[in-house]
Design an enzyme around this catalytic site. Structure first.
Site, PDB file in Angstrom:
ATOM      1  N   SER A 116      17.466 -31.123  -2.104  1.00 49.96           N
ATOM      2  CA  SER A 116      18.560 -30.728  -1.276  1.00 49.96           C
ATOM      3  C   SER A 116      19.910 -30.513  -1.953  1.00 49.96           C
ATOM      4  CB  SER A 116      18.714 -32.083  -0.105  1.00 49.96           C
ATOM      5  OG  SER A 116      19.932 -31.588   0.760  1.00 49.96           O
ATOM      6  N   ASP A 145      13.858 -25.723   8.805  1.00 48.57           N
ATOM      7  CA  ASP A 145      14.686 -26.581   8.306  1.00 48.57           C
ATOM      8  C   ASP A 145      15.981 -26.574   9.103  1.00 48.57           C
ATOM      9  OD1 ASP A 145      16.801 -28.152   6.942  1.00 48.57           O
ATOM     10  OD2 ASP A 145      15.535 -27.561   4.890  1.00 48.57           O
ATOM     11  N   HIS A 150      14.012 -30.817   7.122  1.00 49.79           N
ATOM     12  CA  HIS A 150      14.479 -30.935   5.950  1.00 49.79           C
ATOM     13  C   HIS A 150      14.043 -32.017   5.214  1.00 49.79           C
ATOM     14  CE1 HIS A 150      18.022 -30.251   3.376  1.00 49.79           C
ATOM     15  NE2 HIS A 150      18.212 -31.493   3.342  1.00 49.79           N
TER      16      HIS A 150
END
Length: 435
Positions: free
Chosen positions: A212, A347, A378
């Protein structure tokens, strides 16, 4: 007919049938909503891949089977990006192990103290070489998060040393030593950790991994200076958004409940900042402190926090400048080591418009593979049959599988190939899984 008899009302025989019909309609509506929300009718498929046809990429796809096989999430809930994301956010992973590491403290030039946790391999690497994974977690995360612990344990067992950065200010029991904490794209702490590893283990080679926000940081780090790519075998980025400037508009939209996620992440950032309020604001005037804290308390989005607090740590004049300077989109084209970019189509945090960046990059550069799964949310990517997920995720397996393939390629390549940057020519082509 008597008055008594006239007060008696009979129920028409059609009424029970009408009630039964309403019950069936209600049940059907509930089932329809469940099917839609859980996305149960969505098929399973291998990831969509964009890459150029080179000898290395053919070898990687043949050796790392996770990239070409179906990703199968748990049947009842795994096709919902929201539930995958929620389970990652709440639990991290199931049956998370507890790898044993050593915490290292690195003093920085501005007075800050970077920390990372070092985990030695639990066996020899399959190539016999010394390989270290340098890992950058997601926003406000650190080595104690369950998804990091699960991945580290898996990598250790495959013969990798792991160094995990603890984002500046993320650990609740570590005080800040300067009025600064981690930001969206500051690479200073990660660079310090990588420098330590290179000095402490002069024979080790590096696998760079970012999750991320960490994916943005590692790609920016490698692209900032080509010297940062020395001794780096490859890089893997999972679920990053590539451009904060482009992402800020999507985070204000209610599509995929992105505005709600924005609020939750902002609330978490508030807690981190407030836990270090004395270190971050101690040198300011009382009037300025009151103004900063007032704006922080009322903030309902990451953008408000970034504009009022975060950008000031590095002296950016505006939010636009902060996002421009801290996004890897302006640096990632300088990365020449093999680069695997992984995202999920469902996501809820990364809008599809942001994925034009890795698509374009993979089509232009022979060292890049872009893998887009149909499901995974995610940082979820849970696998399982019906209800219960497995401890290891598809994400864990694909990172280690790709790293193993890169190490094997380096081990067996002809001596005339002086380095792994010679990827071969060949026309590019798109491999798209059937969905």
């Amino acid at each position: 007919m008597s008055a008594h008899e006239s007060d008696v009302h009979t129920i028409s025989p059609e009424m029970p049938a009408m009630f039964d019909g309403m019950k069936l309609a209600a049940v059907a509506t509930v089932l329809y909503i469940i099917v839609r929300c859980l996305n149960l009718k969505s098929p399973t498929a291998p990831p969509d891949l964009i890459y150029q046809d080179t000898a290395l990429n053919r070898f990687l796809l043949k050796s790392c089977s996770q990239l070409t096989k179906e990703y199968i999430p748990p049947l009842l809930w795994g096709k919902s990006g929201h539930l995958q994301t929620a389970l990652y956010g709440k639990l991290g992973r199931v049956s998370s192990p507890h790898p044993c590491g050593i915490r290292k403290y690195l003093p920085m030039q501005d007075g800050a103290t970077a920390t990372f946790d070092l985990f030695e391999p639990l066996g020899d690497h399959r190539t016999g070489d010394d390989i270290t994974m340098v890992i950058c977690p997601g926003i406000g995360n650190h080595s104690e998060k369950h998804y990091i612990r699960t991945f580290v344990d898996y990598a250790q067992k495959d013969g990798y040393r792991c160094a995990v950065l603890n984002h500046l200010g993320a650990l609740p029991n570590i005080e800040l030593t300067s009025p600064r904490m981690f930001t969206y794209g500051c690479t200073w702490e990660f660079a310090s950790m990588v420098g330590y590893i290179k000095r402490a283990y002069p024979n080790t080679q590096l696998i760079v991994v970012g999750f991320s926000l960490g994916g943005n940081i590692v790609c920016k780090f490698l692209g900032e200076n080509r010297a940062n790519q020395e001794r780096v075998l490859c890089c893997v980025s999972v679920c990053q958004g590539y451009s904060a400037l482009r992402a800020q508009e999507t985070f204000l939209q209610w599509d995929q409940f992105r505005r709600f996620y924005n609020f939750l992440m902002a609330d978490n950032m508030k807690k981190i900042i407030l836990s270090h309020r004395h270190s971050l604001f101690g040198g300011h005037s009382l009037k300025m402190i009151d103004a900063d804290l007032s704006r922080l308390y009322t903030a309902t989005s990451l953008m408000q926090i970034d504009d009022n607090i975060m950008r000031k740590f590095h002296g950016h004049r505006s939010l636009k400048e902060y996002y421009e300077k801290e996004s890897c989109v302006h640096y990632i084209h300088n990365v020449d080591v093999p680069l695997l970019l992984v995202n999920s189509a469902d996501d809820p945090l990364v809008h599809d418009s942001l994925l034009t960046i890795p698509r374009t990059l993979a089509a232009k550069k022979p060292n890049v593979i872009f893998a887009l799964t149909l499901h995974g949310g995610h940082l979820g990517f849970f696998e399982g049959a019906v209800l219960f997920p497995q401890p290891l995720t598809w994400m864990d397996k694909v990172i280690v599988g790709y790293a193993n393939a890169i190490c094997q390629w380096e081990k067996q390549k002809p001596p005339c190939q002086s380095d792994h940057l010679r990827l071969g020519a060949g026309t590019f082509w798109f491999f798209t899984s059937t969905q």
